[in-house]
Design an enzyme around this catalytic site. Structure first.
Site, PDB file in Angstrom:
ATOM      1  N   CYS A   1      69.880 -17.749 122.208  1.00  0.00           N
ATOM      2  CA  CYS A   1      69.858 -16.668 122.852  1.00  0.00           C
ATOM      3  C   CYS A   1      70.872 -16.469 122.491  1.00  0.00           C
ATOM      4  O   CYS A   1      71.232 -14.814 123.118  1.00  0.00           O
ATOM      5  CB  CYS A   1      70.616 -17.772 124.619  1.00  0.00           C
ATOM      6  SG  CYS A   1      69.300 -18.233 125.789  1.00  0.00           S
TER       7      CYS A   1
ATOM      8  N   CYS B   1      71.121 -20.294 144.893  1.00  0.00           N
ATOM      9  CA  CYS B   1      69.580 -20.629 143.939  1.00  0.00           C
ATOM     10  C   CYS B   1      68.003 -20.030 144.889  1.00  0.00           C
ATOM     11  O   CYS B   1      68.086 -20.108 145.749  1.00  0.00           O
ATOM     12  CB  CYS B   1      68.863 -21.297 143.047  1.00  0.00           C
ATOM     13  SG  CYS B   1      67.480 -20.511 142.042  1.00  0.00           S
TER      14      CYS B   1
ATOM     15  N   CYS C   1      62.275 -17.149 142.665  1.00  0.00           N
ATOM     16  CA  CYS C   1      62.985 -15.101 142.452  1.00  0.00           C
ATOM     17  C   CYS C   1      62.395 -15.250 141.198  1.00  0.00           C
ATOM     18  O   CYS C   1      62.676 -16.637 139.922  1.00  0.00           O
ATOM     19  CB  CYS C   1      64.586 -15.277 142.760  1.00  0.00           C
ATOM     20  SG  CYS C   1      65.082 -14.364 142.269  1.00  0.00           S
TER      21      CYS C   1
ATOM     22  N   CYS D   1      70.397 -12.881 131.795  1.00  0.00           N
ATOM     23  CA  CYS D   1      70.103 -13.357 132.611  1.00  0.00           C
ATOM     24  C   CYS D   1      71.452 -14.114 133.368  1.00  0.00           C
ATOM     25  O   CYS D   1      71.482 -14.280 135.176  1.00  0.00           O
ATOM     26  CB  CYS D   1      69.142 -14.922 132.581  1.00  0.00           C
ATOM     27  SG  CYS D   1      70.578 -15.417 130.968  1.00  0.00           S
TER      28      CYS D   1
ATOM     29  N   CYS E   1      64.860 -11.327 130.321  1.00  0.00           N
ATOM     30  CA  CYS E   1      65.032 -12.197 129.313  1.00  0.00           C
ATOM     31  C   CYS E   1      64.837 -10.819 128.038  1.00  0.00           C
ATOM     32  O   CYS E   1      62.742 -10.802 128.463  1.00  0.00           O
ATOM     33  CB  CYS E   1      64.761 -13.200 129.287  1.00  0.00           C
ATOM     34  SG  CYS E   1      64.338 -14.134 127.815  1.00  0.00           S
TER      35      CYS E   1
ATOM     36  N   CYS F   1      65.961 -13.824 135.777  1.00  0.00           N
ATOM     37  CA  CYS F   1      66.549 -14.070 135.404  1.00  0.00           C
ATOM     38  C   CYS F   1      65.547 -14.172 133.533  1.00  0.00           C
ATOM     39  O   CYS F   1      65.597 -14.071 133.157  1.00  0.00           O
ATOM     40  CB  CYS F   1      67.027 -15.440 135.377  1.00  0.00           C
ATOM     41  SG  CYS F   1      65.984 -16.780 135.722  1.00  0.00           S
TER      42      CYS F   1
ATOM     43  N   ASP G   1      54.983 -31.988 137.600  1.00  0.00           N
ATOM     44  CA  ASP G   1      55.693 -31.253 138.663  1.00  0.00           C
ATOM     45  C   ASP G   1      55.513 -33.031 139.630  1.00  0.00           C
ATOM     46  O   ASP G   1      56.111 -32.318 141.192  1.00  0.00           O
ATOM     47  CB  ASP G   1      56.027 -30.285 139.650  1.00  0.00           C
ATOM     48  CG  ASP G   1      56.334 -29.469 139.013  1.00  0.00           C
ATOM     49  OD1 ASP G   1      57.182 -29.180 137.619  1.00  0.00           O
ATOM     50  OD2 ASP G   1      56.120 -27.851 138.684  1.00  0.00           O
TER      51      ASP G   1
ATOM     52  N   CYS H   1      71.654 -12.637 138.252  1.00  0.00           N
ATOM     53  CA  CYS H   1      71.282 -13.448 138.954  1.00  0.00           C
ATOM     54  C   CYS H   1      71.777 -12.754 140.458  1.00  0.00           C
ATOM     55  O   CYS H   1      72.678 -12.542 141.045  1.00  0.00           O
ATOM     56  CB  CYS H   1      71.578 -14.842 138.721  1.00  0.00           C
ATOM     57  SG  CYS H   1      71.617 -16.062 140.366  1.00  0.00           S
TER      58      CYS H   1
ATOM     59  N   CYS I   1      73.937 -13.138 124.597  1.00  0.00           N
ATOM     60  CA  CYS I   1      73.314 -12.093 125.406  1.00  0.00           C
ATOM     61  C   CYS I   1      73.469 -12.961 126.773  1.00  0.00           C
ATOM     62  O   CYS I   1      73.598 -14.221 127.010  1.00  0.00           O
ATOM     63  CB  CYS I   1      71.626 -12.236 125.445  1.00  0.00           C
ATOM     64  SG  CYS I   1      70.757 -11.650 126.726  1.00  0.00           S
TER      65      CYS I   1
END
Length: 359
Positions: free
Chosen positions: A199, A225, A252, A205, A259, A255, A144, A209, A202
């Site tokens: 996925c 977000c 947060c 997620c 899962c 999501c 990052d 939110c 589904c």
């Protein structure tokens, strides 16, 4: 010996040892990919053009360099991407915590020490070991810390697929992990990418939110977000979004919590990721009472420290406004009513107003 006449067999031999070396350094997986991210470049540009990055102006400033590794580090031809699990087994149950309005919810990744420095140091150690073995090559480690499309690189390295919530999911490890990269000019053989996203139909997620920040599957509007709002956004938070933030004061995880693939995740064995200062189960009022000095000293070495004391108080004020009305909650807010920061005063006034009509 130069790269041009390096025996390819030595690269194969090194590749077979990378997993062991990585595990010795606390990583759970390593993958290798090339630098062609053309399929992701168009998505990135479309996302930026829509303004979904909000106040993260560095995203626009770096532009498509994020999708072009060789422009970031000239000479790069392959990228090693590594995974390190972070879910702290010893932490309070996150789903229970989200139902306790008087307690602070902090994203699971931020409960312990800052992962950036820890991972970057270990990536550098891995790079040095490869360099010592080969006797040549250039390496740059990132966590990052540069414009890197880490999830796209990891997907192409066969480490998982980018899910509808934009997280990378590994079919054997879920999504509770950090990613780090080593850019190199060593022409390693690359791993096969994941060609199928598992996925299915589904949408758990997307549905969970709190602020409905997903514009569509695989498309996140960061401006809505909660992770962006509590960490990246520097100013006043939209009053329409504040009630939806609940007790989430830093990041947060909703999501990820819903899962189905996270039933395969494994808790971390890294001591530095264990919760510190009771951050996994502390009351909002107690955290709101911290002084600037408390914030700086207790969060030394924590990723939370980067948001600064003012945003810390802003975030907690919103959570207190969403909490069940108690004497403790009102008292905590009242003590900050005349705080020197206009930003803090604004959010404290909003929070007190939420309780004004409650019995």
């Amino acid at each position: 010996m130069t790269l041009s006449n390096k025996n390819p067999d030595s690269l194969v031999a090194i590749r077979s040892q990378l997993e062991q070396w990585a595990q010795e350094l606390g990583f759970q997986q390593v993958g290798i990919t090339g630098i062609d991210l053309a399929q992701h470049e168009g998505y990135l540009q479309k996302w930026l053009d829509a303004g979904y990055q909000g106040d993260m102006h560095y995203m626009t400033r770096h532009g498509l360099k994020r999708a072009r590794p060789a422009e970031l580090i000239p000479g790069t031809c392959t990228v090693l991407t590594l995974r390190m699990d972070y879910f702290p087994e010893s932490a309070a149950d996150p789903e229970v915590l989200l139902t306790q309005s008087d307690r602070a919810y902090i994203s699971r990744y931020a409960l312990g020490r800052d992962y950036h420095k820890l991972m970057r140091q270990r990536l550098a150690r891995l790079a040095k070991r490869i360099e010592a073995e080969l006797g040549s090559g250039q390496y740059r480690a990132f966590v990052d810390s540069a414009p890197v499309l880490e999830r796209a690189l990891a997907e192409q390295a066969g480490m998982g697929w980018i899910a509808k919530n934009t997280m990378l999911i590994n079919e054997r490890a879920g999504s509770w992990f950090f990613l780090g990269e080593i850019y190199t000019d060593i022409p390693f053989n690359t791993d096969a990418p994941k060609t199928e996203k598992h996925c299915g139909s589904c949408t758990a997620c997307l549905d969970i939110c709190p602020t409905q920040a997903f514009v569509a599957p695989h498309v996140l509007d960061a401006r809505k977000c909660i992770s962006y709002l509590t960490i990246e956004h520097p100013g006043s938070i939209d009053p329409a979004l504040r009630p939806l933030m609940g007790n989430r004061i830093y990041g947060c995880d909703d999501c990820q919590l819903v899962c189905p693939w996270n039933k395969f995740s494994q808790p971390t064995h890294e001591p530095d990721f264990a919760p510190r200062h009771n951050l996994d189960n502390e009351t909002l009022a107690q955290l709101f009472a911290w002084t600037d000095h408390d914030f700086e000293t207790r969060l030394q070495g924590s990723p939370i420290r980067r948001i600064g004391y003012e945003r810390w108080l802003r975030n907690i004020a919103i959570a207190l406004g969403n909490a069940t009305k108690t004497i403790e909650v009102i008292d905590a807010l009242s003590k900050r009513r005349d705080h020197p920061s206009p930003l803090v005063r604004e959010h404290v006034a909003w929070a007190l107003a939420q309780h004004a009509d409650q019995v």
